[in-house]
Structure formats: structure tokens, C-alpha cells
Write a protein that holds these residues in place. Structure first.
Motif, short mmCIF file in Angstrom:
data_model
loop_
_atom_site.label_atom_id
_atom_site.label_comp_id
_atom_site.label_asym_id
_atom_site.label_seq_id
_atom_site.Cartn_x
_atom_site.Cartn_y
_atom_site.Cartn_z
N ARG A 102 0.15 1.67 -6.47
CA ARG A 102 0.14 0.93 -5.20
C ARG A 102 1.18 -0.18 -5.25
O ARG A 102 1.16 -1.05 -6.11
CB ARG A 102 -1.25 0.33 -4.96
CG ARG A 102 -1.37 -0.56 -3.74
CD ARG A 102 -2.76 -1.18 -3.70
NE ARG A 102 -2.93 -2.07 -2.56
CZ ARG A 102 -2.61 -3.36 -2.54
NH1 ARG A 102 -2.09 -3.92 -3.63
NH2 ARG A 102 -2.81 -4.10 -1.46
N CYS A 143 -6.12 1.68 -4.21
CA CYS A 143 -6.05 0.91 -2.97
C CYS A 143 -7.43 0.38 -2.56
O CYS A 143 -7.55 -0.76 -2.10
CB CYS A 143 -5.49 1.79 -1.85
SG CYS A 143 -3.73 2.17 -2.02
N ARG A 170 0.81 -1.23 0.00
CA ARG A 170 0.00 0.00 0.00
C ARG A 170 0.84 1.27 0.00
O ARG A 170 0.28 2.37 0.07
CB ARG A 170 -0.97 0.08 1.18
CG ARG A 170 -1.92 -1.08 1.36
CD ARG A 170 -3.01 -0.70 2.36
NE ARG A 170 -3.61 -1.85 2.99
CZ ARG A 170 -3.43 -2.19 4.25
NH1 ARG A 170 -2.66 -1.45 5.02
NH2 ARG A 170 -4.03 -3.25 4.75
#
Length: 783
Positions: free
Chosen positions: A619, A751, A603
Motif C-alpha cells: 500500500r 489497506c 492506497r
């Protein structure tokens, strides 16, 4: 010629007769799908992805409320192979022969549709109800997988001569630092997962010009030939590395003879024999054997090569590459240049007669290299596809069918841009053993013995006591009672043994100045089993005398430093709006300010990532974290063993090819390397943050003021205008310049799509992101 993003056979239902028929389909970069009855036949129809409103996949195809006539899927058709393209006037119902083909098609279709919509909507105003101000306080925490964090803690806080961390192994001796990183994944444009490994060895030996040697077991193509790996040699006085290309199973040999046991495609056994010989010659070179002895060692294998592989030119070229790269420090000739020069000088005694029909492919290959880009001829692909299922398992069914088409001369021009079959490196463990063997006997009289099985990808290393060493060497030696085996049975000697049922190699370095080499090989020639055995001894000089009147420069041995201390923290860190999973603090004995290496996690926002797709997106994923963490730890441990900034630069470059092939994050890796060099070696070329750095633990905020800035590094080392146009990077840099760095909406949406963030974010923030993603999907926007 247009480049196809994906091409394979797909079964399509007709619009009128509703029959299912196989079609050859190609998706091009402009978003157009063209299909035809068979490859090379006239185009029967086109589908423009700009007209596609929805892509339906998998089990959704079974219970979908279709806007047009519903399909009747065949009974044998699996849901994992189904997909459909819905346009305003028609729905295209499709299925593939394997789930892997369907996955490849759906992934490329979604990526292409994403790019087209992004391009079309770039000039439209975005009207989201959620603005950047609404999510200014959203900070998505990054994390490290538990096993990665545990390995990093042990490796950094208890550094030793032997370390295993994530996907890496590290070995240190006074004269070398050896690092191996393994990787498994699907390469861009391929279908089947491949295994790859990079072994990098840094040398610090008196009077030796070699600084580092890197073995990369990853398929690569050079001048139309599909090699299985590369040896990279770096000299102390020559910053540009020299590459030695390694053949493997399915490598194209322009000197092969069509219709014989040694045809255009190198077999597994032939590749293994040549890799054993390369390992033996490389070990002798790195033991400071003279050029005369190296040539003697090479010539001793001539009869073995003629009897078992029938590839004398390949044998000669591998020797030419090693001598040029290791001894002369020059770039060797390519295989095509070497063949042309050898044929011109000695056409009769090297087994290549361009007038013979069996070498028509050689003439065609050399001509293609002269006229334009080199291209393997159809004869090679014809020999290749004879391997049948074994090749199909390596490259995938769709690529295998493509190779079948490339075996037809009339299809070559049309398919010229297609990649050839990858080659599989065999005998890579023999090369790793040779790299280790060349210096291990200098490491405080360490008694070791390597046994390597070429059929596997693992390497075992046993450390025995002095009383057990002779028995171990005796049990692992081939045992025919010759001089080499007698030497291997003495204490204080090192043996490298490579064995298989049909070919083997043994290299023994004694405590004196002699190296004994044996290579055995078995081949099938006209239904007869041919066995050959070559044994030779060469002189080596562990510490050669210098001819100069000046005293030799003594390289200090690698050793653990006592002027720095390293600590690893798993506490999350926020730096310039980017979340990191942890930090490594380096404190020096001179009481200077502590330096911090920020560790990315799952992340983490990669400002150099690409919007859309699963590879190298904004990400950072778990596979990226495992690879990057392996590299960070190995560089830090090497620096703890007194590696210099220049040696760390070479070490970082050794793993760049694997990073590009599997992860596509060269900028992030370069910044992490910059942090390590800056923290451990005091290099001043790294940049520091101009903004305040925030961390979750306020007690460590003083340490974090010396953290490097990813954004400043990118701006100072990359031309941002030349990077792929990414709206998220522009938005992030604008917020950074305004003094309030903020992850862009595109990253937050990525995300949210990747996982359920309700467990790590407050409910109100999670609902904001849900609203944002829903509006993006409804408007077809990408923020």
C-alpha cells in the motif's frame, strides 16, 4: 557475525525474584533475542520469537489479564515504554528508557514475528472463508492529498520558470534547470528523524563538458568514513556519474591529530569553512576558470586552513576531488588512497607523522583498509562521544551508547558491523548558491543576489529591479571596501553571500571576466580566538573559445515547448486492477494519440512492495505520494522546458538515493519516470498495456488506451524471480495472465488494517474484508 536488527538496553523483570534489572538485548534475524548484563558480557538468556504467542504493548500492559504472574510496573515507568512477550510457560515483562526505544523494539519484534509466521505457514493450505472470487469486485480508490493535487494542477497547467510543488522547487533559465527536493524521515536502522535534500542542476552551455551536477545532503559511508553528503557530476560523454564526497560535522578525518583542536572528528566550524572553500572552487570551475586559476584559488586558502581548521590534507583532498571530477572527468582517489600517497611523497610538510602517537589512529585506519573492509578506529569514537548531548540528539540515545562502546578497543571487533555515527552536512546552502551562481548571470541579464544562512536549511532568492540592485548588493556585501565589494555594487552583477557569526564566504561574479572570492573564518586555538580572512580574484570565461577548427556545437537553450499540451485530472483511474489517484494527459501537436501518465495516490497497490511493515509495503502511503508526486512534476516541467530523454534519465537518477533511503520504492519510481519519458520525449523503450484499461469517467477511456502497464514494465525490466519472494505479486501476475487482474488478498487486508475503509467501500465489501482480516489474524496467516 550475526546481524542485529535492534540492540539497546532494556529493563526486564526476573522470573524468580521479580526484580527489575537492566539488560543489553539484541534481536537477530533468526528471531532469537539474546540478553546479557552488559554489552560484551556472557549471554544470560535467550527468547525465541517462534515461541512468542502475543506481543503486548503500551497501555494494554496496564489492564491486561495476564496468563502468568502479573507484573508490578515501577511508578516512574511510562506506558509508552512498556511491552511484554507472552509464551506458553512464561511472560517476559520489559520496558525501555525512552518511548522511541520501545517503538523501535516493538516494530522490529512484530516484523520478525510476521516473517517467521509467514515462513512457517508458507507450506500450509489456507482455509479462509473469503476467497478471491468473493472480492473480485472490490476496488479500493486511491486519492491525492488536497495540497498535493492543488500544487500539481498549478505546476502542470501553468508551467513557469519558478515552480513550487509538494516538497520540490524548480527554477528554469536558458542555461540551466535546477530542482531541489527536501525530505524528512527516519532512515532504516536509525531512531531519530533526519532532514535530507537533493539539489539537481541540468546545464546546457556551449563548449561545457558538464551535463549535470547533483548535491545530495544525505549521510553516507564510504571506506569506513561517515560523509555528510555527495556531489555527483555527470559529463556529456561519460554516462557513469562521478562522486565527490563531502565532509560534515562528526565526519571521521584520518589525518586529524588526537588530543588537539583538529582531532579525528570534524567539528561544525571546521566543516563549514571547508564547505565554503568547496563552494568557491566549484563556482569558479563552472564559470570556466582555467586549471591554473583554480589552483591559485585553492592555494590562497592554505594559510586560512592552517590557522583555523588545521586540516591541510582534507583541504588538499577536496581540491583533488573537484579537479578530477569537474575538469578531468575522472574518478578521484579515495581519502585513504590520497593520504597514503601524500604521506609517501611529502611526509614532512603535511602535518601527518605516523610515528607520532597522535596519529596512531591513522595507522590503524590505513591498516584496516589494507587487511579487510575499512573501519574507523576507537580513537574516532572516543573523540565523537565527547560531544555528549549534541551527538545523542542527532543519533538517539541507544546509538549514542553503542558509539560509547565502540570507543573501547576490545569492543571494536564485536561491533564492526554497526553503522558509525551519521555526519551532519553544514554549508549545504553555500553549495546550492554556488550551483545557481555559475549560470544565473547568463539568464537575460537577470540581476539577482543570494543570501544564505548556513545555520538554517532555507535559501532565499530575491529579484530586484535595476535601480534597486546596487543598493541590495551594497547592503549584503561584507563592506570592507575592497575590489570585490566595489564590483558587487555595480548593476548587472551577481553576488553569492554566505554568512554566520564565526565564518562566512562571499563570491561575486562581475559582468566582465573576473570572479572575486572572500572566505572568513574564526577558530578557537588554545583559548585564543584566531581570525583569518582570504580574498582572491580569478579569471573566468563565460563563453570559452574552442581550439578546434570545426565550428563549436551550439547547445539550444532551455525554453518552453509549444508542441505539447499537458492537462491533469484528479479523477480516479483503475488500470489492470490497480487504483490510481489521477492521470496526466499529454497531447502533441502532430495529432498523434494522447499519452497518459498515471499518478499513484494513497492506497495505490504497488506490485513491487513488500508484505508486512510500514515501509515500502504493498500500500502506497502519504509520504510516498508526496515524494513521488514531486519527482513526477519536476520531470514533466523539465520536459516542458525542452529537456531531452537523456537529461531526464540523469534527473531521475539524482533522486534515486533519497527514494531508497526514505521510501524504498525504486521500481515504482522507475516506472513513473518511464511514463514521463515515453509521453514527453516519444521514447519507444516504454511498454504499453496489453489489457483494456478502465477509468471512472467513460469519456476519457479512449485516452487511457495509451497508458503504460506497470506489470509489463516490471516483467520487462526486472527479474521477477530475483525479487523478494512475495506471495501477493505471484497472485496478482497470475490473475493478470488469466485476463482478470485483481488486487491480491494481502493488499486488501493491508489497506483494511491501515484505515477504516467503511467510508469508501460499500458495506457488504467492507464486511467481507473485515472477515478476511479476522481470519488471517486468527490463523496467523499473511495471505
Amino acid at each position: 557475525m550475526r546481524e542485529a536488527l535492534v540492540a539497546s538496553y532494556v529493563v526486564k523483570q526476573g522470573q524468580i525474584h521479580r526484580a527489575w534489572r537492566r539488560r543489553w538485548m539484541c534481536l537477530y534475524r533468526d528471531g532469537v533475542i539474546e540478553y546479557q548484563v552488559d554489552m560484551g558480557r556472557p549471554i544470560r538468556g535467550r527468547i525465541d520469537m517462534r515461541d512468542v504467542k502475543e506481543i503486548v504493548r503500551g497501555k494494554d500492559c496496564a489492564d491486561k489479564a495476564w496468563p502468568h504472574a502479573a507484573p508490578k510496573w515501577p511508578r516512574f515507568c511510562s506506558q509508552n515504554t512498556m511491552f511484554a512477550l507472552i509464551t506458553e510457560h512464561r511472560t517476559y515483562y520489559l520496558y525501555t528508557f525512552t518511548p522511541r526505544d520501545a517503538f523501535a523494539w516493538i516494530a522490529q519484534l512484530e516484523r520478525t514475528q510476521f516473517d517467521l509466521v509467514n515462513e512457517a505457514s508458507s507450506c500450509k493450505p489456507r482455509t479462509f472463508s473469503v476467497s478471491i472470487a468473493d472480492v473480485k469486485d472490490v476496488r479500493i480508490p486511491a486519492y491525492l492529498p488536497e495540497d498535493v493535487a492543488h500544487d500539481m494542477t498549478l505546476a502542470l497547467e501553468r508551467p513557469s520558470a519558478h515552480i513550487s510543488c509538494c516538497r520540490a522547487t524548480f527554477t528554469a533559465t536558458p542555461s540551466m534547470l535546477a530542482t531541489t527536493i527536501t525530505e524528512t524521515g527516519v532512515l532504516h536502522g536509525q531512531e531519530t528523524p533526519v532532514d535530507a535534500a537533493t539539489t539537481h542542476v541540468l546545464y546546457r552551455r556551449d563548449c561545457s563538458p558538464i551535463m549535470a551536477v547533483t548535491l545530495t545532503a544525505l549521510a553516507t559511508t564510504f571506506e569506513g568514513i561517515n560523509f555528510a553528503g555527495v556531489l555527483t557530476v555527470t559529463h556529456k560523454d561519460q554516462p557513469e556519474p562521478i562522486r565527490v564526497y563531502l565532509p560534515g560535522m562528526f565526519t571521521y578525518d584520518p589525518a586529524g591529530a588526537t588530543g588537539t583542536q583538529h582531532d579525528e572528528s570534524v567539528s561544525e566550524e571546521h566543516a563549514r569553512v571547508h564547505m565554503h572553500i568547496v563552494a568557491a572552487e566549484m563556482a569558479a570551475i563552472l564559470q570556466h576558470a582555467s586549471l591554473e586559476d583554480i589552483n591559485k584559488l585553492h592555494a590562497s586558502f592554505d594559510s586560512l586552513v592552517r590557522e583555523c581548521t588545521g586540516r591541510p590534507l582534507l583541504h588538499m583532498w577536496m581540491h583533488h576531488q573537484l579537479v578530477s571530477a569537474f575538469i578531468h572527468g575522472k574518478h578521484p582517489q579515495s581519502y585513504a588512497e590520497f593520504i597514503a600517497a601524500t604521506i609517501a611523497e611529502r611526509p614532512a610538510d603535511r602535518g601527518v607523522n605516523l610515528q607520532d602517537p597522535s596519529h596512531a589512529h591513522t595507522t590503524a585506519y590505513l591498516a584496516s583498509r589494507t587487511d579487510s573492509d575499512a573501519q574507523a578506529p576507537p580513537q574516532f569514537f572516543a573523540a565523537l562521544v565527547h560531544n555528549g548531548m549534541r551527538l545523542a540528539q542527532l543519533v538517539g540515545l541507544a546509538q549514542f551508547r553503542l558509539l560509547q562502546r565502540m570507543a573501547e578497543p576490545e569492543s571494536m571487533e564485536e561491533l564492526k558491523s554497526c553503522n558509525p555515527a551519521p555526519a551532519a552536512l553544514v554549508g549545504a546552502d553555500a553549495l546550492r548558491a554556488a550551483l545557481m551562481l555559475c549560470t544565473i548571470h547568463e539568464a537575460e541579464k537577470l540581476r539577482c543576489c543570494w543570501r544564505v544562512d548556513p545555520a538554517s536549511t532555507t535559501q532565499s532568492r530575491t529579484r530586484d529591479s535595476p535601480t534597486q540592485d546596487a543598493a541590495t548588493a551594497e547592503s549584503e556585501a561584507p563592506g570592507d571596501g575592497n575590489d570585490g565589494d566595489a564590483k558587487a555594487k555595480r548593476g548587472g552583477e551577481v553576488g553569492g553571500v554566505v554568512g554566520a557569526d564565526n565564518s562566512s564566504a562571499k563570491v561575486t561574479v562581475g559582468s566582465g571576466s573576473t570572479m572575486h572570492v572572500r572566505v572568513r573564518a574564526t577558530a578557537l586555538e588554545d583559548d585564543d580566538v584566531v581570525r583569518a580572512d582570504a580574498t582572491v580574484s580569478v579569471n573566468v570565461r563565460p563563453q570559452p573559445a574552442t581550439a578546434s577548427s570545426e565550428p563549436a556545437t551550439v547547445a539550444p537553450p532551455f525554453h518552453l515547448r509549444d508542441d505539447v499540451s499537458v492537462s491533469f485530472s484528479r479523477e480516479g483511474v483503475q488500470c489492470e486492477g490497480i487504483g490510481f489517484a489521477g492521470s496526466i494527459t499529454v497531447r502533441r501537436a502532430d495529432n498523434g494519440p494522447p499519452r497518459v501518465v498515471l499518478v499513484p495516490g494513497v492506497r495505490t497497490y504497488d506490485i513491487a512492495g513488500k508484505t508486512g511493515g510500514t515501509r515500502a509495503s504493498e500500500r502506497v502511503g502519504e509520504a510516498d505520494v508526496r515524494f513521488l508526486s514531486s519527482v513526477i512534476v519536476c520531470e514533466l516541467v523539465a520536459a516542458l522546458h525542452s529537456a531531452t530523454a537523456a537529461e531526464l534519465d540523469v534527473m531521475s537518477a539524482a533522486f534515486a538515493e533519497m527514494n531508497t533511503a526514505f521510501h524504498g520504492r525504486p521500481t515504482l519510481a522507475a516506472w513513473l519516470h518511464n511514463q514521463v519519458v515515453r509521453s514527453m520525449c516519444g521514447a519507444e523503450h516504454a511498454t504499453t498495456s496489453t489489457h483494456d484499461t478502465k477509468v471512472t469517467d467513460a469519456e476519457h477511456s479512449a485516452d487511457m488506451t495509451e497508458a503504460a502497464s506497470y506489470a509489463l514494465f516490471l516483467r520487462s525490466t526486472r527479474d521477477v524471480s530475483q525479487l523478494s519472494p512475495q506471495a501477493h505479486l505471484t497472485a496478482y501476475l497470475a490473475s493478470l495472465d488469466a485476463g482478470s487482474p485483481q488486487p491480491p488478498l494481502a493488499f486488501l487486508a493491508t489497506c483494511f488494517r491501515a484505515e477504516n475503509l467503511g467510508k469508501v467501500l460499500p458495506l457488504a465489501q467492507a464486511r467481507l474484508l473485515e472477515t478476511l482480516v479476522r481470519e488471517m489474524d486468527e490463523q496467523g496467516e499473511t495471505a
